[in-house]
Design an enzyme around this catalytic site. Structure first.
Site, short mmCIF file in Angstrom:
data_model
loop_
_atom_site.label_atom_id
_atom_site.label_comp_id
_atom_site.label_asym_id
_atom_site.label_seq_id
_atom_site.Cartn_x
_atom_site.Cartn_y
_atom_site.Cartn_z
N LYS A 1 0.87 -1.18 0.00
CA LYS A 1 0.00 0.00 0.00
C LYS A 1 0.91 1.23 0.00
O LYS A 1 2.00 1.21 0.61
CB LYS A 1 -0.93 -0.01 1.21
CG LYS A 1 -1.99 -1.12 1.14
CD LYS A 1 -3.03 -0.87 0.06
CE LYS A 1 -4.16 -1.90 0.13
NZ LYS A 1 -5.11 -1.77 -0.98
N LYS B 1 -12.39 -7.60 -8.69
CA LYS B 1 -12.94 -8.12 -7.44
C LYS B 1 -14.43 -8.36 -7.66
O LYS B 1 -15.14 -7.43 -8.08
CB LYS B 1 -12.77 -7.10 -6.32
CG LYS B 1 -11.33 -6.81 -5.99
CD LYS B 1 -11.22 -5.66 -5.03
CE LYS B 1 -9.75 -5.44 -4.68
NZ LYS B 1 -9.47 -4.03 -4.40
MG MG Z 1 -6.58 -2.01 -5.07
#
Ligand code: MG
Length: 369
Positions: A163, A262
């Site tokens: 991240k 996703k």
């Molecule tokens: Mg992502």
């Protein structure tokens, strides 16, 4: 099959430690579990947009209400023979992909119970396992991160995702690269930057990353195309791709060189397969992502990730990474492929919530019959 009963559970699943990204911090993952019943069979689905509308415009309390008040009544009592048919009943309602995903994934699990077919095979996968990567959020210190990355490399993970946000950026990458000069890394910015940050992304080219995931706004295609044309590192779109049309437009605009799919973010497995197919036709490789779902939702991501055009290792986590006890049973576990790479394996029976745990973690509940 006729949908005779729909049950909804908004749950809050406490994490072992908070999940920190560019959009904030979650101490518990808020998710919607949905049970569709037809005759004596039940199928469970899951949509996991988190507690607040920060990853996307949806949030768990919101999708509970929209499914209860609008989407579930639109399919209750209907005979539904395919995911596409389910989508037709819901298409009058704009957007709300995580809400639609809870119903779509429940339909697929009900359909698998009826046919006895494993989900990955029902979706068209030709393999029954797929490699996964490791993924680390923002940590308390770079030393903590280096320790975790080192352990992931030792365990044989084929790539690591980091991240990336202001304050956890270039010095973090420099430290990781110094310790692992040749390993495959990519970063996920979760829409934390703007096109005026071009200089930063040009500087990042030197780290030879596999990709930069969703650097710019969550709904943008055009600025991403401008960015991609001026940097060498491939751009990967995640939040921006919620429909097949977006995937086709991103390909036409050259907004990205990878797409992360996703099931929750795109309205479920039916649309996820359609986006996968559109990307394959456009020559864009995909990889599967997840939203820290219970093992019920994670099993949908795993099965999807076995389709042919998912060529980069996915983001699927064993339950033990985030939860002391998964809401559902069996928990998701990784195994080592013959090449020693942590992988997911297709399952014959999909995981379902354990009633006592569901009762303990439920925030809101509704039944429609
Ligand atoms: Mg992502």
């Amino acid at each position: 099959m006729k949908i005779e009963r729909i049950e909804l559970y908004h749950v809050a699943m406490p994490l072992i430690y908070p999940w920190r990204t560019a959009y904030g911090e979650d101490a518990a993952i808020h998710s919607l579990l949905c049970r569709l019943s037809s005759g004596s069979l039940d199928g469970w689905g899951e949509g996991t947009p988190f507690a607040a509308p920060c990853y996307s415009p949806e949030w768990a309390g919101g999708i509970f209400a929209v499914v209860r008040d609008w989407l579930a009544p639109a399919i209750l009592g209907k005979d539904i023979e395919s995911g596409a048919q389910l989508g037709e009943h819901l298409c009058i309602y704009k957007g709300n992909p995580f809400a639609k995903a809870a119903l779509d994934t429940a339909w697929w699990s009900l359909s698998c119970k009826l046919t006895g077919k494993p989900l990955h095979a029902a979706l068209g996968a030709t393999r029954d396992e797929a490699p996964v990567g490791a993924d680390f959020g923002v940590m308390d210190s770079i030393d903590d991160l280096l320790e975790s990355v080192g352990a992931a490399v030792q365990e044989g993970f084929p790539r690591v995702k980091l991240k990336f946000r202001p304050g956890w950026d270039v010095p973090m990458l420099e430290a990781v690269r110094r310790q692992h000069p040749d390993f495959t890394f990519h970063i996920d910015c979760n829409s934390g930057y703007r096109l005026c940050d071009l200089k930063l992304f040009r500087e990042i080219d030197k780290f030879q990353l596999a990709m930069i995931e969703q650097p710019l706004q969550y709904d943008d295609l055009i600025d991403h195309a401008r960015l991609q044309s001026q940097i060498q590192t491939p751009v990967c779109l995640d939040e921006s791709i919620t429909t097949r049309r977006h995937a086709q437009q991103a390909a036409a605009l050259k907004s990205c060189r990878y797409v992360n799919i996703k099931p929750g973010r795109v309205g479920g497995l039916t649309n996820a397969v359609a986006i996968h197919d559109a990307c394959r036709d456009a020559g864009i490789p995909c990889w599967v992502g997840s939203m820290l779902e219970s093992s019920t939702g994670a099993a949908f991501c795993s099965a999807l990730g076995m389709l042919d055009n998912f060529t980069y290792p996915g983001d699927i986590f064993p339950s033990s990474r985030f939860y002391h006890e998964d809401l559902s049973d069996p928990p998701l576990e990784l195994h080592k492929s013959s090449g020693g790479i942590p992988s997911i394996r297709g399952c014959e029976q999909l995981p379902e919530p354990v009633p006592a745990r569901l009762e303990k973690l439920t925030v809101e509940h509704a039944v429609l019959r």
